[in-house]
Write a protein that holds these residues in place. Sequence first.
Motif, short mmCIF file in Angstrom:
data_model
loop_
_atom_site.label_atom_id
_atom_site.label_comp_id
_atom_site.label_asym_id
_atom_site.label_seq_id
_atom_site.Cartn_x
_atom_site.Cartn_y
_atom_site.Cartn_z
N ARG A 1 0.82 -1.21 0.00
CA ARG A 1 0.00 0.00 0.00
C ARG A 1 0.86 1.26 0.00
O ARG A 1 0.37 2.34 -0.34
CB ARG A 1 -0.94 0.00 1.20
N ARG A 2 2.12 1.10 0.36
CA ARG A 2 3.03 2.25 0.45
C ARG A 2 4.09 2.25 -0.64
O ARG A 2 4.81 3.24 -0.78
CB ARG A 2 3.71 2.26 1.82
N ASP A 3 4.24 1.15 -1.33
CA ASP A 3 5.32 1.00 -2.31
C ASP A 3 4.74 0.49 -3.62
O ASP A 3 4.28 -0.65 -3.70
CB ASP A 3 6.37 0.03 -1.76
N GLU A 4 4.77 1.30 -4.64
CA GLU A 4 4.15 0.96 -5.91
C GLU A 4 4.82 -0.23 -6.58
O GLU A 4 4.15 -1.06 -7.22
CB GLU A 4 4.18 2.17 -6.85
N LYS A 5 6.14 -0.37 -6.42
CA LYS A 5 6.83 -1.50 -7.04
C LYS A 5 6.38 -2.82 -6.40
O LYS A 5 6.20 -3.82 -7.09
CB LYS A 5 8.35 -1.33 -6.89
N VAL A 6 6.21 -2.82 -5.11
CA VAL A 6 5.71 -4.02 -4.43
C VAL A 6 4.27 -4.30 -4.85
O VAL A 6 3.87 -5.45 -5.05
CB VAL A 6 5.82 -3.87 -2.90
N ARG A 7 3.51 -3.23 -5.00
CA ARG A 7 2.12 -3.37 -5.46
C ARG A 7 2.07 -4.01 -6.84
O ARG A 7 1.23 -4.89 -7.11
CB ARG A 7 1.47 -1.98 -5.50
N GLN A 8 2.95 -3.60 -7.72
CA GLN A 8 2.99 -4.18 -9.05
C GLN A 8 3.32 -5.67 -9.00
O GLN A 8 2.73 -6.47 -9.73
CB GLN A 8 4.02 -3.45 -9.91
N LEU A 9 4.26 -6.03 -8.15
CA LEU A 9 4.62 -7.44 -8.00
C LEU A 9 3.42 -8.25 -7.52
O LEU A 9 3.12 -9.33 -8.05
CB LEU A 9 5.78 -7.58 -7.02
N LEU A 10 2.71 -7.73 -6.52
CA LEU A 10 1.54 -8.43 -6.00
C LEU A 10 0.43 -8.53 -7.04
O LEU A 10 -0.25 -9.56 -7.15
CB LEU A 10 1.01 -7.72 -4.76
N ASP A 11 0.24 -7.47 -7.82
CA ASP A 11 -0.78 -7.51 -8.86
C ASP A 11 -0.48 -8.62 -9.86
O ASP A 11 -1.39 -9.35 -10.31
CB ASP A 11 -0.85 -6.16 -9.60
N GLU A 12 0.79 -8.76 -10.22
CA GLU A 12 1.18 -9.81 -11.15
C GLU A 12 0.96 -11.19 -10.52
O GLU A 12 0.48 -12.12 -11.19
CB GLU A 12 2.64 -9.65 -11.54
N MET A 13 1.29 -11.32 -9.26
CA MET A 13 1.12 -12.60 -8.58
C MET A 13 -0.36 -12.96 -8.45
O MET A 13 -0.75 -14.10 -8.67
CB MET A 13 1.80 -12.55 -7.21
N ASP A 14 -1.19 -11.97 -8.09
CA ASP A 14 -2.62 -12.23 -8.00
C ASP A 14 -3.17 -12.70 -9.34
O ASP A 14 -3.96 -13.64 -9.41
CB ASP A 14 -3.36 -10.96 -7.56
N ALA A 15 -2.75 -12.03 -10.40
CA ALA A 15 -3.23 -12.39 -11.74
C ALA A 15 -2.82 -13.82 -12.10
O ALA A 15 -3.61 -14.58 -12.67
CB ALA A 15 -2.69 -11.41 -12.78
#
Length: 216
Positions: free
Chosen positions: A138-152
Amino acid sequence: MEIQRYNDEPFIFGIKMTRNLKASPSATRSQLGPADWIRTARNLLVSRSVDAIRVEVLAKELAVTRGGFYWHFKDRDDLLEQMLFAWRDEATEQIISRFERSDLPPKELIRDLLSLPLRGKAAEEAAATELAIRAWARRDEKVRQLLDEMDAKRLSYISQCFSALGFGVAEARSRAFALYSYELSESLLSRQGTAEQKRERNALMERLLLAPLKQD
């Protein structure tokens, strides 16, 4: 912090996580490897937050000098990146390896996936780590991107399981989302309900998700 894109291997909400361990007080920097620092950083992430992961704090936790850190990592960002990759790769390899060895038919595979949140201490540890990383995202966009890819990729993999049962693409995706949402909800609401009530919820989800489509 530069985050590499996730590879093309499937990933499911994993349960094999590194145990909470500390190096012994007599440990030297030659005895400690990157995994020790990563493990300790992950423990701090779960118990406190990413802000708590600092070189001096890690050295104190491991009972060694700060200099040992730089034998394995360029800086704090390097450690955080490697910690993320280690978490991602552990769960990916463990899940894929187990499913490949089991060679389960699609229906049994889905039942196996549904059972992941009920697997005791291992499931609790895995959920705690994932929730901590999601808070970080929620605080780090790069980590958010990684999680989005993993969720997908998790959803895509589960969808393939339902497709193998004969469901159409749209139905398989919807059922995959329901299964994945159930798993995440059990992690968020882990203190809600007794063990028996959790088994009842799990049985309900199994009946709903494996029910055939009604014919018009």
